[in-house]
Structure formats: C-alpha cells, structure tokens
Design a protein around this motif. Sequence first.
Motif, PDB file in Angstrom:
ATOM      1  N   GLU A  24       0.811  -1.214   0.000  1.00 41.82           N
ATOM      2  CA  GLU A  24       0.000   0.000   0.000  1.00 41.82           C
ATOM      3  C   GLU A  24       0.849   1.270   0.000  1.00 41.82           C
ATOM      4  O   GLU A  24       0.505   2.253  -0.612  1.00 41.82           O
ATOM      5  N   GLU A  25       1.953   1.253   0.730  1.00 45.35           N
ATOM      6  CA  GLU A  25       2.839   2.420   0.730  1.00 45.35           C
ATOM      7  C   GLU A  25       4.267   1.919   0.931  1.00 45.35           C
ATOM      8  O   GLU A  25       4.485   0.836   1.456  1.00 45.35           O
ATOM      9  N   PRO A  26       5.250   2.724   0.493  1.00 41.36           N
ATOM     10  CA  PRO A  26       6.632   2.263   0.661  1.00 41.36           C
ATOM     11  C   PRO A  26       7.021   2.200   2.131  1.00 41.36           C
ATOM     12  O   PRO A  26       6.537   3.011   2.920  1.00 41.36           O
ATOM     13  N   ILE A  29      12.648   2.343   4.493  1.00 48.13           N
ATOM     14  CA  ILE A  29      13.904   2.168   3.738  1.00 48.13           C
ATOM     15  C   ILE A  29      13.641   2.316   2.237  1.00 48.13           C
ATOM     16  O   ILE A  29      14.489   2.819   1.491  1.00 48.13           O
ATOM     17  N   GLN A  30      12.459   1.917   1.787  1.00 46.79           N
ATOM     18  CA  GLN A  30      12.124   2.087   0.364  1.00 46.79           C
ATOM     19  C   GLN A  30      11.981   3.575   0.022  1.00 46.79           C
ATOM     20  O   GLN A  30      12.435   4.023  -1.028  1.00 46.79           O
ATOM     21  N   THR A  31      11.365   4.328   0.921  1.00 41.78           N
ATOM     22  CA  THR A  31      11.198   5.768   0.683  1.00 41.78           C
ATOM     23  C   THR A  31      12.561   6.445   0.533  1.00 41.78           C
ATOM     24  O   THR A  31      12.736   7.340  -0.281  1.00 41.78           O
ATOM     25  N   THR A  49      16.452  -7.775   7.307  1.00 40.10           N
ATOM     26  CA  THR A  49      15.360  -8.514   6.699  1.00 40.10           C
ATOM     27  C   THR A  49      14.050  -8.077   7.335  1.00 40.10           C
ATOM     28  O   THR A  49      14.003  -7.869   8.538  1.00 40.10           O
ATOM     29  N   GLY A  50      13.034  -7.950   6.510  1.00 35.16           N
ATOM     30  CA  GLY A  50      11.726  -7.607   7.050  1.00 35.16           C
ATOM     31  C   GLY A  50      11.408  -6.132   6.951  1.00 35.16           C
ATOM     32  O   GLY A  50      10.290  -5.714   7.223  1.00 35.16           O
ATOM     33  N   THR A  51      12.386  -5.330   6.532  1.00 37.58           N
ATOM     34  CA  THR A  51      12.145  -3.894   6.427  1.00 37.58           C
ATOM     35  C   THR A  51      11.683  -3.515   5.015  1.00 37.58           C
ATOM     36  O   THR A  51      11.408  -2.357   4.745  1.00 37.58           O
ATOM     37  N   GLY A  52      11.644  -4.499   4.121  1.00 44.33           N
ATOM     38  CA  GLY A  52      11.301  -4.214   2.730  1.00 44.33           C
ATOM     39  C   GLY A  52      12.537  -3.870   1.919  1.00 44.33           C
ATOM     40  O   GLY A  52      12.473  -3.230   0.882  1.00 44.33           O
ATOM     41  N   LYS A  53      13.699  -4.340   2.369  1.00 43.47           N
ATOM     42  CA  LYS A  53      14.948  -3.956   1.709  1.00 43.47           C
ATOM     43  C   LYS A  53      15.060  -4.529   0.290  1.00 43.47           C
ATOM     44  O   LYS A  53      15.684  -3.917  -0.572  1.00 43.47           O
ATOM     45  N   THR A  54      14.465  -5.689   0.052  1.00 47.39           N
ATOM     46  CA  THR A  54      14.592  -6.295  -1.286  1.00 47.39           C
ATOM     47  C   THR A  54      13.987  -5.381  -2.342  1.00 47.39           C
ATOM     48  O   THR A  54      14.603  -5.109  -3.375  1.00 47.39           O
ATOM     49  N   ALA A  55      12.773  -4.903  -2.079  1.00 46.72           N
ATOM     50  CA  ALA A  55      12.154  -3.989  -3.046  1.00 46.72           C
ATOM     51  C   ALA A  55      12.907  -2.657  -3.050  1.00 46.72           C
ATOM     52  O   ALA A  55      12.959  -1.983  -4.079  1.00 46.72           O
ATOM     53  N   GLU A  88      12.548 -14.399  -6.437  1.00 43.13           N
ATOM     54  CA  GLU A  88      11.087 -14.485  -6.535  1.00 43.13           C
ATOM     55  C   GLU A  88      10.445 -13.111  -6.348  1.00 43.13           C
ATOM     56  O   GLU A  88       9.527 -12.736  -7.068  1.00 43.13           O
ATOM     57  N   GLU A  89      10.962 -12.378  -5.379  1.00 42.02           N
ATOM     58  CA  GLU A  89      10.372 -11.044  -5.126  1.00 42.02           C
ATOM     59  C   GLU A  89      10.602 -10.130  -6.342  1.00 42.02           C
ATOM     60  O   GLU A  89       9.693  -9.421  -6.766  1.00 42.02           O
ATOM     61  N   LEU A  90      11.810 -10.172  -6.922  1.00 44.93           N
ATOM     62  CA  LEU A  90      12.076  -9.335  -8.098  1.00 44.93           C
ATOM     63  C   LEU A  90      11.158  -9.764  -9.255  1.00 44.93           C
ATOM     64  O   LEU A  90      10.624  -8.928  -9.975  1.00 44.93           O
ATOM     65  N   CYS A 248      -2.539  -6.391   8.658  1.00 42.71           N
ATOM     66  CA  CYS A 248      -1.765  -7.118   7.653  1.00 42.71           C
ATOM     67  C   CYS A 248      -0.905  -6.107   6.918  1.00 42.71           C
ATOM     68  O   CYS A 248      -1.255  -4.927   6.844  1.00 42.71           O
ATOM     69  N   SER A 249       0.212  -6.595   6.330  1.00 40.95           N
ATOM     70  CA  SER A 249       1.098  -5.617   5.686  1.00 40.95           C
ATOM     71  C   SER A 249       0.678  -5.284   4.258  1.00 40.95           C
ATOM     72  O   SER A 249       1.166  -4.320   3.692  1.00 40.95           O
ATOM     73  N   THR A 250      -0.194  -6.083   3.655  1.00 45.25           N
ATOM     74  CA  THR A 250      -0.597  -5.773   2.270  1.00 45.25           C
ATOM     75  C   THR A 250      -2.121  -5.813   2.117  1.00 45.25           C
ATOM     76  O   THR A 250      -2.825  -6.455   2.912  1.00 45.25           O
ATOM     77  N   PRO A 319       5.001  -5.287  11.719  1.00 43.80           N
ATOM     78  CA  PRO A 319       5.212  -4.127  10.843  1.00 43.80           C
ATOM     79  C   PRO A 319       6.667  -3.975  10.410  1.00 43.80           C
ATOM     80  O   PRO A 319       7.573  -4.521  11.030  1.00 43.80           O
ATOM     81  N   HIS A 320       6.875  -3.185   9.330  1.00 42.01           N
ATOM     82  CA  HIS A 320       8.221  -2.977   8.791  1.00 42.01           C
ATOM     83  C   HIS A 320       9.071  -2.069   9.658  1.00 42.01           C
ATOM     84  O   HIS A 320      10.282  -2.052   9.532  1.00 42.01           O
ATOM     85  N   ASP A 321       8.428  -1.238  10.481  1.00 47.17           N
ATOM     86  CA  ASP A 321       9.225  -0.320  11.292  1.00 47.17           C
ATOM     87  C   ASP A 321       8.582  -0.120  12.658  1.00 47.17           C
ATOM     88  O   ASP A 321       7.400  -0.422  12.862  1.00 47.17           O
TER      89      ASP A 321
HETATM   90  P1  AMP Z   1      12.383  -7.894   2.944  1.00 47.18           P
HETATM   91  O1  AMP Z   1      12.843  -6.963   4.023  1.00 47.18           O
HETATM   92  O2  AMP Z   1      12.771  -7.442   1.598  1.00 47.18           O
HETATM   93  O3  AMP Z   1      12.739  -9.321   3.234  1.00 47.18           O
HETATM   94  O4  AMP Z   1      10.772  -7.815   2.927  1.00 47.18           O
HETATM   95  C1  AMP Z   1       9.963  -8.349   3.925  1.00 47.18           C
HETATM   96  C2  AMP Z   1       8.547  -8.605   3.441  1.00 47.18           C
HETATM   97  O5  AMP Z   1       7.827  -7.391   3.286  1.00 47.18           O
HETATM   98  C3  AMP Z   1       8.448  -9.314   2.108  1.00 47.18           C
HETATM   99  O6  AMP Z   1       7.467 -10.329   2.231  1.00 47.18           O
HETATM  100  C4  AMP Z   1       7.962  -8.249   1.145  1.00 47.18           C
HETATM  101  O7  AMP Z   1       7.181  -8.798   0.116  1.00 47.18           O
HETATM  102  C5  AMP Z   1       7.154  -7.357   2.038  1.00 47.18           C
HETATM  103  N1  AMP Z   1       7.146  -5.954   1.622  1.00 47.18           N
HETATM  104  C6  AMP Z   1       8.179  -5.256   1.092  1.00 47.18           C
HETATM  105  N2  AMP Z   1       7.810  -3.976   0.886  1.00 47.18           N
HETATM  106  C7  AMP Z   1       6.532  -3.852   1.309  1.00 47.18           C
HETATM  107  C8  AMP Z   1       5.602  -2.766   1.374  1.00 47.18           C
HETATM  108  N3  AMP Z   1       5.933  -1.549   0.954  1.00 47.18           N
HETATM  109  N4  AMP Z   1       4.369  -3.005   1.874  1.00 47.18           N
HETATM  110  C9  AMP Z   1       4.040  -4.237   2.300  1.00 47.18           C
HETATM  111  N5  AMP Z   1       4.859  -5.307   2.271  1.00 47.18           N
HETATM  112  C10 AMP Z   1       6.102  -5.127   1.787  1.00 47.18           C
END
Ligand code: AMP
Length: 594
Positions: A24-26, A29-31, A49-55, A88-90, A248-250, A319-321
């Motif tokens: 839904e939103e970055p 770390i993505q921002t 891991t878990g912060t959304g670093k892959t994206a 897979e994520e990419l 939920c995160s998504t 949550p991511h943060d």
């Molecule tokens: P990572 O830190 O890259 O291992 O990501 C952790 C999990 O968060 C993975 O399952 C991603 O698919 C998910 N994710 C990454 N970015 C977001 C986002 N902006 N909103 C919701 N989920 C996310």
Amino acid sequence: MTTSFAALGLSPALLQGIEDLGFEEPSPIQTLAVPALLAGRDAVGQAQTGTGKTAAFGLPLLERMGPERRTQGIVLCPTRELAIQVAEELGRLAVHRKDLRVLPVYGGQSIERQFRALAQGPQVIVGTPGRIIDHLHRGTLHLEETAVAVLDEADEMLDMGFREDIEEILEKTPENCQRVLFSATMPPAIRALADRFLRDPEVLAVPHRTQTAPAIEQVYYEVRQHQKGEALCRLLDAQNFRKALVFCSTKRGVDDVTLQLQRRGYQADGLHGNLSQGQRDRVMGRFREEGLDVLVATDVAARGIDVDDVDAVINYDIPHDVESYVHRIGRTGRAGREGRAFTFVTAREHFRLRDIMRCTKASISRHQLPTLHDLHHLRTAKVMDEVLETLAAGPQERWIALVEEFLGTHFPEGRIASRDVAAALLKLLVRRDFGGQDIDPGHDPLAEAPRRAPRAEERRESGSDTARRPPRRHSDTPMTRIRISVGRAHSVKPGMLVGAIAGECGIPGGLVGAIDIAPRFSVVEVASSVAEEVLAILNAGVFVCGTKITAEPWLAAPPPRKPHAPGARRRPSSASPQRPGRSGGRRASGAQGL
Ligand code: AMP
C-alpha cells in the motif's frame, strides 16, 4: 516520511507489479532508497530482513534493466534460500515487464540446468558468490555490461567467508556500474569493502528513534507463515474479544485474511486503500456499532480509524518499522480501557521484534498459542458456566415439562441416564456456539514437534571422530551448545548448519560459533542470547540435507578440540572441514551447501 510509491518516480509497469502484490505504501527504507538509487548513486543501505529492503534495491535495479538479453544486473546473497527469495520477489515486482528475466543461481542446483538458463540471457542474476564465481571461471556468465551490482546482507556474506569471491566478482563489473551494498550491521570490514568498491556512496539508514509504546500488555507468538490463519482463529476463539483490530502488511493480505475469517463464521470485514469511501464508511459503521467483531486492515487504512473501544490489536504481519508498531498498538487501551497487543512472528522476523523491543523499551513476552485441548476446555467451560447461571436463575418449569415429554416419548421405560441427555445437549451447544466446528484435540495443526533429551550414547559419540568449524566468536560472548540431529552420515557440512541457523532463525552467522560434526549428529555453538529462539525455530520443522532436524541443548562436556593456528580462525585450511568460502575442495567436489 509517508509517501506513495507513485511519488518515488517508478514506471507504470513496476507500479502495477507493486499494486498486484498489494503493497500500500513504501516502507521507510524504500522511501529513502528508491529515489537515491534511481538517480544512479552508489549506496550503502543499513537495513535488516523484514524492512522491505529487497524492493528497496530491487525496484530501482529493475528500472535500469533494458530489453537486451544479457546480464545487466547482479545481486549477491549469502544463502541459497535468500537468493531464491530475492529472485522471486524481483520476479513478482517485474511481472508486467514481460521482457525481463530474473534467474536465481546457487550451489546445489544442477549446473547444466544453469548453463541452459544462463544461455537464454536473463537480465538479472541473483546468486550466491561461490556459484557465480564458478560460472565466471567457466565463461558461462559475463559481467562486462552489468549496470547494477547489489550485495545483499553483505555482513553475512563476509561472515561466511565470501570476501574474496565478492571482491573478484565486483572487479569483473565495469567501472561505471552502480554498486549498492545492503547490510544489517556496519562492521569495519563492510566499510572497507564499501571504501574500495563504491564511489561516494549515499548512506541510506532509517533513523532509529526511541518510541514510547502505550503501557499495555504485549505478547508475541512464534508461528510459521502458513500457520498464521489458524493461529489467528485460535487466538480469537480463546480470547473472545469484543472488538479486535488485525493488521496485515498488504492489501492482498487483508482480503485473504478477511475471507478466511468470514468463511469460518467470524463477523469480520476488511479495510484498505482500494475500497471506495462509501465502502469504508459502511465497514467502519458496522465496527463501531458492534456489527463486526474483527476488523482487518492495512496501516494506511487504519490511520483514518476513529474507534475508542478496541480491546485487542493483533499484528498478523509484524510491521516494517517501529513507528508503525507503536501506531498500531496505540489503537487499543484507549480512554482508560484495557487493551492488549498480540504479534505473530516468523523465524525470519525475530530481528524486527528485537528492534521493536529495543526502541520502545517495551517488554513483549512470548506466549504459547492455546492448544486444541485448551480451546476445547475453554469452550465447554463457557457453556457449563452458562448452564450454572441458568440453573441459578430459578426453576425451569416450562423446560422441565418439555424434557419430560421428550423422555416419555423416546424412552418410555426410563432406560436413559440424565447425564447422557445432558452430555448430548452439551455437545450440541458447544458445537452450535462455535459455528458447528468440532474440535479434535488429537490433530492440532499448530502442534510443535516434541523435544527430547539427548540420549547417553549420542553424548558419548562426540569423541575424536568429529569434523569441525573453528570457533569464530570472541571468547567473551557467552555461547550455548546445541545438538542438531544431522551429522556426517547425512553429508552435512558446517556451512549448511550456519546457513540453516542464520537463514531460518534470521540471526547473523556471526552469532554461530564452533561446529563439531559427528557421524550422526552435530554440535553447534550459538550465542546464548539467541539460543532459546534458535532451539524453538529449529524444532519447528527445518530441513537440512533433506532431513527434518531436531535440536536440543547439548549438556555433555565439549568434545576435545584439535588445536589450530590462530590464523585459521577466519580462514580454515583446506584440510579442515570447510565453511563455505573460497576453497578448492568445496568447488571441486561440487557439493556446495550454499
Ligand atoms: P524484505 O525486508 O525485503 O525481506 O521484505 C519483507 C517482506 O515485506 C516481504 O514479504 C515483502 O514482500 C514485504 N514488503 C516489502 N515492501 C513492502 C511494502 N511496501 N508493503 C508491504 N509489504 C512489503
């Protein structure tokens, strides 16, 4: 710092991929990372891991890939598991870039199959350093036209002995290649790597501000990803909340969980950014006016919620943060009411939990989810209480007359005991109260594998006949020894154990110390601070060398160690058992664990 993905400057194809994934939103770390990396800067990102670093590194990397079928982007990961996960994520993010191919390349997979896949010219390669080096040496992979090179979990890779491999790979990328290094920690070795290979890197780190969490009871449960649905129902059934808010995160997660709850008979509905204002108002109206027991929401949707009497917040996804955690749980315990917060944590997410505890100074205690036995007991006890209340309310003449008529009709000779009738009624009531579900306490999908104490002959086995990985911890770190049920007979190698522990438990490889491999089991040292967590996770269904392992504290005396030269602490000689790293033995045997 809240922004939208659209504002980050991404193309419509990737934005559509993000939308499909339901992000839904970055994340923070993505921002930070996406605009900096899209601008072409080299960068050092500090994120776990878990912060959304892959994206965070993946989206800008994918943006830079052209349709030409040759390697343009490379991502190095410490373990096979992570390489697969990142690829897979990419792939999911780039699903609308039909011209792009992402290939995971790791040890343990058939190299012939990789030759064929590489010959197709995938633009993005995600791999473990050892196997990438193999392909470079064989001439089956070329990095001369690489536009972006990413080191993911760089500290882990260095810890696992991949430094020389990484350097060799980076040397083969062109001068103008954008280089990005992501690492959870920034020890001197990482800084040295960055100094050598990155040009004026931008530092991407989300500031960790201390947050004040509300003073409510906070609990976490360890679950595996696929058990979360069952765990949520278990929690809702056992606690009987009046109003629970589930995060939920998504957006997709919200839809899935809502549907699952509705199917199982809960009064639940979902809230996320794709709903129209009218739909949102309807859902909120029902939640406020007691028509709904459970509201499932994303962070964004929940920001607009104004409800005072939520008695529980459940973090279905952690949550991511830290800020989001504090926001979420602040939705309960308002206006002087009691509130509680529950968080589901998977093995890979333990670091997030620890971050949250550190930054909020809150104590989040680990609880066990109620078993089916507990639930069965709770359900019957509830009905029994109600029966007692009804009895206490006075004589039930009208109902007694009905019972007598029923007994007279069906059992005229009085051959039925009153307790049989009561038992039948109890069974009916319990079932009816809980949506017709019957509980079979013998088949609990959340049950963990039982632990057992080490057997005497296994303790004796750890004599001189052991392979070992030298200790890599400073002597002042308290370590705990763990016995893991695979050994040389299973072809286990030290690197595989480090990979399994680091990968499954989400702890840095640096917290793993000496490894002794006996014929039928292994003894691994892990930092005492994480030992309990490692034990729990390894016993929850982890496979090493195709075998489901069990782990338990190793109480026997340490096996005698062969002395090794001081220099061997970081780089074992080729005669000693190998960690993954640059070793001729490992590659020649073709038996790479990672
Ligand atoms: P990572 O830190 O890259 O291992 O990501 C952790 C999990 O968060 C993975 O399952 C991603 O698919 C998910 N994710 C990454 N970015 C977001 C986002 N902006 N909103 C919701 N989920 C996310």
